[in-house]
Design an enzyme around this catalytic site. Structure first.
Site, PDB file in Angstrom:
ATOM      1  N   GLU A 246       0.799  -1.223   0.000  1.00 16.20           N
ATOM      2  CA  GLU A 246       0.000   0.000   0.000  1.00 16.20           C
ATOM      3  C   GLU A 246       0.840   1.286   0.000  1.00 16.20           C
ATOM      4  O   GLU A 246       0.806   2.071   0.960  1.00 16.20           O
ATOM      5  CB  GLU A 246      -0.979  -0.016   1.178  1.00 16.20           C
ATOM      6  CG  GLU A 246      -1.966  -1.166   1.062  1.00 16.20           C
ATOM      7  CD  GLU A 246      -3.037  -1.173   2.137  1.00 16.20           C
ATOM      8  OE1 GLU A 246      -2.940  -0.371   3.090  1.00 16.20           O
ATOM      9  OE2 GLU A 246      -3.980  -1.976   2.024  1.00 16.20           O
ATOM     10  N   GLU A 496      -4.924  -8.454  -0.843  1.00 20.66           N
ATOM     11  CA  GLU A 496      -5.651  -8.186   0.396  1.00 20.66           C
ATOM     12  C   GLU A 496      -7.122  -7.986   0.092  1.00 20.66           C
ATOM     13  O   GLU A 496      -7.488  -7.194  -0.775  1.00 20.66           O
ATOM     14  CB  GLU A 496      -5.110  -6.952   1.129  1.00 20.66           C
ATOM     15  CG  GLU A 496      -3.849  -7.194   1.933  1.00 20.66           C
ATOM     16  CD  GLU A 496      -3.528  -6.043   2.871  1.00 20.66           C
ATOM     17  OE1 GLU A 496      -4.471  -5.352   3.313  1.00 20.66           O
ATOM     18  OE2 GLU A 496      -2.336  -5.840   3.153  1.00 20.66           O
TER      19      GLU A 496
END
Length: 763
Positions: A246, A496
């Protein structure tokens, strides 16, 4: 375990079968040290980043067999192995923790024994101490930031659970808003664009950007080297490396730091502008807007004064800068905001001088937006990281993970569009995640809103469970297609995706009713199966999850496993479930009662709800029972994620999916050649849904068998199918379970056909 190969958008084994990666993130516990054990709600020793050890993360060697066996029985074949920069290099630049590295190699060898493919994930979430110590402590000190415990919230630098006055009532998911607070805004800007935006930030003769990136990539390279030297892991177990978890632009490309940028969709709690974050970080008081999250997303709730009382987030001018052996350039002054030193504002008058400082590339003058950031600064980093890892692991798959839900880098047809690349993306159902509630009535097409597909967000609302499920699927499919458009023809992995378990103020923990979690999990798995992706790694498995503190990290509670959930042995019983037993209640009094998931003609009312909230039934006997659940304490809402899945398919999957309500799995494939005897199409078939004596298989042709292998005292059930060439179809029907019905009863089966023993129907 034979290495995988990439063939366009698919993974293939040595027989040419398409391999579907059904994975799990292991483990959330790797985010914080083992010694001292300092989860995010514990303030003691939290800010001592030098004297830590991650040896024992994600778990000790003697614990690993139980965890890996459990995950294998639950049908996983892939692990995204979570580790942090801090775990490798916490003592200082270039000082690597060889004991942790050897522990990691031991755990990876055990993962190999259980047949897992592994992707290494260098994990961070909103950078280091701004939520937790993912990057080494030195990261913030060499960036000029200070992190005394007493100043964390006082100056608004970030919101973390360990310094929150009442950790038990830490606001839901507020940690994610730290992306827009001073620490993350600054460190990401320095990490990705320090040479352009902070040219005076020189340390050891190089700009802070190169200093940080070189050490980060160097630490991962060193770990790759040790794995390579182990001799039995590279490609046989460890098949790839993710670029970084991220990434974020920080301040780069923010057009006007004095206002909230329109692309900042997530706001919760005090929500300062970047300019206000800079001011409060320098000890100035500011009144900022406050936000909360409701049924339709964030809304402005009021105003709040943030008064740091003169405390700053910056290292004092008398700080001993020789602690870690580096030398800071004389033009980089401690005790003063780095952005003031670059002319963004005047601290003498608290005057903003260049509100658009980050809107253009200072070197080229080119206007910046998020897409420009991704294609320039992020890709520059990605190439450095990729080349560092590949200098050791020469044929490693590299997972390209761009900023979350942003447009991927436009590299199609360039040198970066290479055959060992994987397009990786994250996706969470934001409404469910932020509210911690499964809303069966409506949801929002968030990705469509972000891409401007609606005149107004009101048009993006989807009503009804079927529409919600289809909306989730369509969003994942759109993300995959976007990856193909911008990065080229590569496999897509959702590395994810997950759901919160502490929904509705922990209703399930008080009642044993996990129907909300089951419905949300099933909807997300339905979306994954229909997206066309090559696989996924579900978030999360946390070995130390408990009902009080969840994943022990800033109030998150997404683990499919918990120490506080009892064995889900679903056996006939007359007594009501105890509060900690996982059940699959379809109780209309629960927060997520769903008519679409309940076939019962008998309504559940307040008068019979107690009798209804009994534990469902899986016998602990071997025949016709579920090893996945009966031998796996800690599992919760497992009916949704312990689900059938193709593992190896000859040759190409057309589509597949599992209908939980009907307990039916269907797979369509196309192949130019028949299966070989040693390489049939293989499907994971959990005994919970498909007891061998009560499973019906329909095939378009060929022969099949259901086989059970032992996994550390438990069993793994696989369906193997030998078929001819051309278009082929298989449908497998198991037990459609009802609340409280015994496993072996016709009521539990739910339809006449399941009274028959195992048989095969040829279409």
């Amino acid at each position: 375990m034979a290495p995988l190969k990439i063939d366009g958008t698919r993974f293939r084994d040595q027989y040419g079968r398409e391999v579907t990666l059904r994975g799990i993130n292991v483990a959330g516990d790797s985010k914080y040290p083992r010694q001292p054990d300092v989860p995010s709600h514990e303030p003691t020793n939290f800010f001592d980043g030098d004297n830590v050890s991650f040896v024992g993360r994600p778990f000790n060697k003697d614990e690993a067999h139980a965890h890996f066996a459990r995950l294998k029985r639950w049908g996983y074949n892939t692990i995204r192995y979570v580790f942090t920069w801090e775990a490798i290099e916490h003592e200082g630049p270039g000082i690597y923790d060889e004991e942790w590295i050897q522990h990691t190699i031991q755990i990876l060898r055990l993962a190999k024994e259980y047949g897992f493919y592994v992707f290494m994930d260098p994990h961070q979430d909103v950078v280091s101490f701004s939520t937790l110590k993912y990057f080494p402590c030195t990261n913030e000190e060499d960036s000029g930031l200070d992190f005394p415990e007493a100043r964390e919230h006082l100056c608004g630098r970030s919101w973390v659970q360990n310094t929150y006055p009442d950790p038990n009532n830490y606001p839901k998911m507020i940690w994610a808003t730290n992306y827009w607070r001073l620490a993350c805004l600054t460190i990401f800007a320095l990490f990705f664009g320090g040479k352009d935006f902070a040219p005076n930030a020189i340390i050891n003769g190089v700009n802070i950007q190169d200093f940080l990136q070189d050490h980060f990539a160097g630490a991962c390279k060193h770990l790759a080297k040790r794995i390579h030297e182990a001799g039995d892991l590279e490609n046989e177990c460890v098949i790839g490396w993710e670029s970084v978890n991220e990434p974020n632009r920080g301040l780069i490309s923010v057009q006007d730091i004095s206002v909230i940028p329109p692309e900042q969709k997530l706001q919760k709690g005090p929500s300062p502008t970047a300019w206000q974050a800079i001011l409060t970080g320098s000890g100035r008081a500011c009144e900022v807007d406050t936000w909360d999250v409701g049924s339709f997303g964030p809304y402005k709730s009021g105003r709040e004064l943030i008064d740091p009382q003169g405390n700053t987030a910056w290292l004092p001018s008398d700080f001993d800068d020789s602690k870690y052996g580096w030398k800071r350039d004389a033009n980089w002054k401690l005790g003063e905001c780095i952005w003031a030193q670059h002319g963004v504002w005047d601290p003498r008058e608290d005057k903003l001088l260049k509100k658009d400082y980050f809107s253009t590339n200072p070197t080229t003058g080119k206007k910046m937006d998020y897409e420009a950031f991704t294609n320039s600064y992020f890709m520059e980093y990605f190439r450095k990281y990729r080349d560092s890892v590949r200098s050791i692991h020469t044929d490693a798959f590299v997972l390209l993970e761009a900023p979350v839900l942003e447009i991927p880098p436009d590299i199609k047809g360039t040198k970066d569009d290479e055959p060992l690349l994987i397009f990786a993306s994250h996706y969470y159902d934001g409404l469910t995640l932020l509210t911690k509630h499964w809303n069966r009535y409506y949801n929002l097409d968030v990705f469509g809103v972000l891409r401007g597909r609606y005149l107004t967000p009101a048009f993006a609302i989807k009503f009804g469970e079927n529409a919600i499920r289809n909306c989730l699927r369509d969003q994942l499919e759109a993300i995959r297609q976007e990856g193909l458009k911008y990065t080229g023809t590569h496999p897509c992995l959702f590395t994810e995706i997950g759901i919160p378990y502490d929904m509705d103020d922990k209703y399930a923990y008080r009642t044993g009713d996990y129907s909300s979690q089951s419905a949300a999990s099933d909807a997300n798995h339905f979306a994954l199966e229909g997206s066309g992706a090559a696989g996924y790694t579900w978030w999360l498995y946390a070995a130390e999850n408990n009902h009080d503190w969840g994943d022990r990290w800033n109030g998150e509670d997404l683990s499919i496993y918990s120490l506080d959930d009892k064995d889900v042995s679903l056996v006939p019983r007359s007594s009501a479930a105890s509060p900690n037993e996982s059940t699959i209640s379809l109780n209309p009094a629960s927060p997520s009662f769903s008519k679409s998931r309940s076939e019962s003609e008998s309504p559940i009312t307040p008068t019979n709800v107690k009798a209804t909230l009994k534990a469902p039934s899986i016998s602990t006997q071997r025949t016709g029972t579920s090893a996945e659940m009966s031998e796996s304490p800690g599992l919760r809402a497992g009916d949704a994620f312990v689900r059938p899945s193709p593992f190896a398919t000859m040759s190409n999957i057309i589509k597949y999916g599992f209908d939980l309500g009907k307990c039916t799995f269907a797979l369509s494939l196309s192949t130019k050649k028949p299966t070989e005897e040693q390489a049939p199409t293989e499907i994971f078939l959990p005994e919970y849904h498909f007891p061998r004596t009560k499973t019906r298989v329909q095939i378009s042709g060929g022969k099949w068998s259901i086989d059970v292998t032992d996994v550390d005292g438990g069993s793994l059930q696989m369906l193997r199918w030998w078929h001819g060439e051309g278009a082929q179809n298989i449908t497998v029907t198991g037990i459609r379970r009802k609340q409280g019905a015994p496993v072996d009863s016709e009521e539990d089966e739910g339809y006449l056909e399941q009274c028959r023993k195992t048989d095969c129907a040829v279409m």
